[in-house]
Enzyme design. Structure first.
Site, short mmCIF file in Angstrom:
data_model
loop_
_atom_site.label_atom_id
_atom_site.label_comp_id
_atom_site.label_asym_id
_atom_site.label_seq_id
_atom_site.Cartn_x
_atom_site.Cartn_y
_atom_site.Cartn_z
CB SER A 182 -0.99 0.12 1.20
OG SER A 182 -0.09 -0.23 2.40
CD GLU A 188 0.94 7.45 5.58
OE1 GLU A 188 0.92 6.46 6.19
OE2 GLU A 188 1.66 8.53 6.08
CG ASP A 199 2.21 13.74 16.98
OD1 ASP A 199 2.37 12.73 17.71
OD2 ASP A 199 2.94 13.71 15.79
CG PHE A 218 10.25 12.75 10.00
CD1 PHE A 218 9.06 13.19 10.45
CD2 PHE A 218 10.07 11.61 9.35
CE1 PHE A 218 7.90 12.54 10.42
CE2 PHE A 218 9.03 10.79 9.51
CZ PHE A 218 7.78 11.39 9.62
CG HIS A 252 1.45 1.49 4.89
ND1 HIS A 252 0.63 1.64 3.98
CD2 HIS A 252 1.85 2.69 5.40
CE1 HIS A 252 0.09 2.95 4.12
NE2 HIS A 252 0.70 3.71 4.84
P1 FAD Z 1 -2.25 6.08 20.92
O1 FAD Z 1 -2.56 4.67 20.64
O2 FAD Z 1 -3.48 6.63 21.74
O3 FAD Z 1 -1.17 5.92 21.86
C1 FAD Z 1 -0.61 7.33 22.16
C2 FAD Z 1 0.29 7.12 23.44
O4 FAD Z 1 -0.68 6.93 24.68
C3 FAD Z 1 1.29 6.04 23.31
O5 FAD Z 1 2.55 6.19 24.26
C4 FAD Z 1 0.58 4.75 24.16
O6 FAD Z 1 1.52 3.91 24.69
C5 FAD Z 1 -0.24 5.63 25.02
N1 FAD Z 1 -1.48 4.96 25.35
C6 FAD Z 1 -2.37 4.48 24.48
N2 FAD Z 1 -3.71 3.93 24.95
C7 FAD Z 1 -3.40 4.04 26.44
C8 FAD Z 1 -4.29 3.92 27.47
N3 FAD Z 1 -5.33 3.36 27.30
N4 FAD Z 1 -3.98 4.10 28.74
C9 FAD Z 1 -2.47 4.68 28.82
N5 FAD Z 1 -1.87 5.10 27.81
C10 FAD Z 1 -2.27 4.66 26.52
N6 FAD Z 1 -0.58 11.51 12.96
C11 FAD Z 1 -1.44 12.61 12.44
O7 FAD Z 1 -1.47 13.50 12.99
N7 FAD Z 1 -1.90 12.06 11.10
C12 FAD Z 1 -2.03 11.09 10.67
O8 FAD Z 1 -2.62 10.60 9.47
C13 FAD Z 1 -0.89 9.89 11.16
N8 FAD Z 1 -0.79 8.93 10.54
C14 FAD Z 1 -0.10 7.79 11.03
C15 FAD Z 1 0.04 6.49 10.38
C16 FAD Z 1 0.80 5.42 11.00
C17 FAD Z 1 0.62 4.24 10.22
C18 FAD Z 1 1.59 5.95 12.19
C19 FAD Z 1 2.34 4.86 13.11
C20 FAD Z 1 1.44 7.08 12.82
C21 FAD Z 1 0.78 8.17 12.34
N9 FAD Z 1 0.42 9.23 12.87
C22 FAD Z 1 -0.51 10.36 12.24
C23 FAD Z 1 1.26 9.56 14.30
C24 FAD Z 1 0.34 9.39 15.40
O9 FAD Z 1 -0.69 10.17 15.36
C25 FAD Z 1 1.12 9.79 16.48
O10 FAD Z 1 2.26 8.81 16.66
C26 FAD Z 1 0.32 9.95 17.89
O11 FAD Z 1 1.21 10.71 18.92
C27 FAD Z 1 -0.33 8.86 18.56
O12 FAD Z 1 -1.13 8.28 18.10
P2 FAD Z 1 -1.64 6.82 18.32
O13 FAD Z 1 -2.94 6.56 17.66
O14 FAD Z 1 -0.60 5.87 18.11
O15 FAD Z 1 -2.27 7.07 19.96
#
Ligand code: FAD
Length: 291
Positions: A15, A17, A109, A216, A266
């Site tokens: 895929s 991105e 983020d 980055f 990906h």
């Molecule tokens: P989460 O899964 O919520 O995790 C965030 C942090 O909180 C982690 O340290 C985790 O260990 C902790 N955590 C999670 N759940 C819990 C819980 N229940 N209790 C306590 N701690 C918890 N960013 C963008 O802005 N736009 C995008 O389009 C984008 N695409 C991405 C695509 C991929 C494939 C990846 C890997 C990352 C992408 N990101 C994107 C970056 C991502 O949004 C950031 O890394 C963000 O800081 C964390 O998002 P997450 O969904 O992993 O968060």
């Protein structure tokens, strides 16, 4: 066909991105990239989304355009850190109207509060996954971090949090980019030990510009192995050779990942086609990525 259906297939999947362009010039470049990559027939393409919550229309707009103009299966990234539940419901209903079946559920983020007024009902991505499960029959992906998420105290803690996303209903994960396959293999072993059993597709970014890359990777907490950094430094003043080196590195990385069981790759394309196209063409010659 939904991504979950494609993942049931025996063959490897791949895929691309893309991110929504901001200017006319960037838009033209993206469409030229898409035209160039279309023949490679990716299993899906994904469209990123800003975590500020102020421009979701850029992502939905591009998704709609690609849905209408291309044969691509589309996955939309949806960040929740700057949205209320009501806003998420509205975006999801637009996605349904467009005909989107695949969503990458992300926290995003945390934006700078000085610049953006954050009004959110969400703390973590697992809450979004749980909500999405009640909003439609989506194929739901989540993010995974072989070198751990920068905010997590340890890899083990981060995998426990990944498990919360799986328990909430995630079907598959895509990883943050990485340059050392050992980190992915170690991560996969730990995931298996901790009963995280969804497909976890490695994310690969071809190296094309070292300055951008080192900034980055520091920001997202990804290591550049010493040997790789030394090799890249040899090509600092030679863009063409750096590009070729980056392509070869990504080919070797991808072939090893596929050989040792990764379900697919990906590609973080950065809206450019040259490197991704060459990498994929080479991989296809070597392995049975497609039937
Ligand atoms: P989460 O899964 O919520 O995790 C965030 C942090 O909180 C982690 O340290 C985790 O260990 C902790 N955590 C999670 N759940 C819990 C819980 N229940 N209790 C306590 N701690 C918890 N960013 C963008 O802005 N736009 C995008 O389009 C984008 N695409 C991405 C695509 C991929 C494939 C990846 C890997 C990352 C992408 N990101 C994107 C970056 C991502 O949004 C950031 O890394 C963000 O800081 C964390 O998002 P997450 O969904 O992993 O968060």
């Amino acid at each position: 066909m939904k991504i979950t259906e494609r993942l049931k297939d025996k063959r490897k999947i791949f895929s691309f991105e893309f991110y929504p362009p901001k200017t006319e010039k960037d838009t033209a470049r993206l469409y030229s990239t898409i035209e160039d990559l279309q023949d490679l027939n990716p299993d899906f393409v994904s469209i990123t989304n800003s975590s500020t919550g102020i421009v979701p229309h850029r992502t939905t707009g591009l998704s709609k355009a690609l849905k209408e103009k291309t044969p691509f299966e589309i996955m939309v990234h949806l960040t929740c850190v700057s949205h209320t539940r009501k806003e998420i419901r509205e975006i999801v209903s637009q996605l349904k109207e467009i005909g989107i079946d695949n969503i990458l559920a992300l926290r995003g983020d945390i934006p700078d509060e000085k610049e953006f007024k954050i009004n959110s009902d969400y703390t973590y991505a697992c809450e979004l996954v749980e909500d999405l499960r009640t909003m439609g029959d989506f194929s739901i992906g989540v993010a995974a971090y072989p070198e751990k998420h920068p905010e997590a105290a340890s890899l083990k803690e981060d995998i426990l949090n990944l498990k919360k996303k799986v328990d909430a209903g995630a079907d598959f994960a895509i990883t943050q980019l990485f340059f050392d396959n050992k980190s992915y293999f170690n991560f996969m072993d730990k995931c298996a030990q901790m009963n995280v059993n969804i497909p976890i597709i490695p994310g690969i970014m071809p190296i094309t510009n070292y300055k951008q890359l080192s900034k980055f990777t520091q920001m997202i907490g990804v290591a550049i192995p010493k040997e790789l950094a030394e090799n890249i430094e040899k090509y600092l003043d030679d863009k063409e050779s750096l590009m070729q080196f980056g392509i070869d590195y990504a080919v070797n990385q991808s072939l090893q990942l596929l050989e040792y069981g990764a379900k697919g790759i990906h590609f973080y394309t950065l809206n450019r086609s040259k490197a991704t196209k060459q990498i994929l063409k080479t991989i296809m010659k070597h392995s049975e990525i497609k039937n």
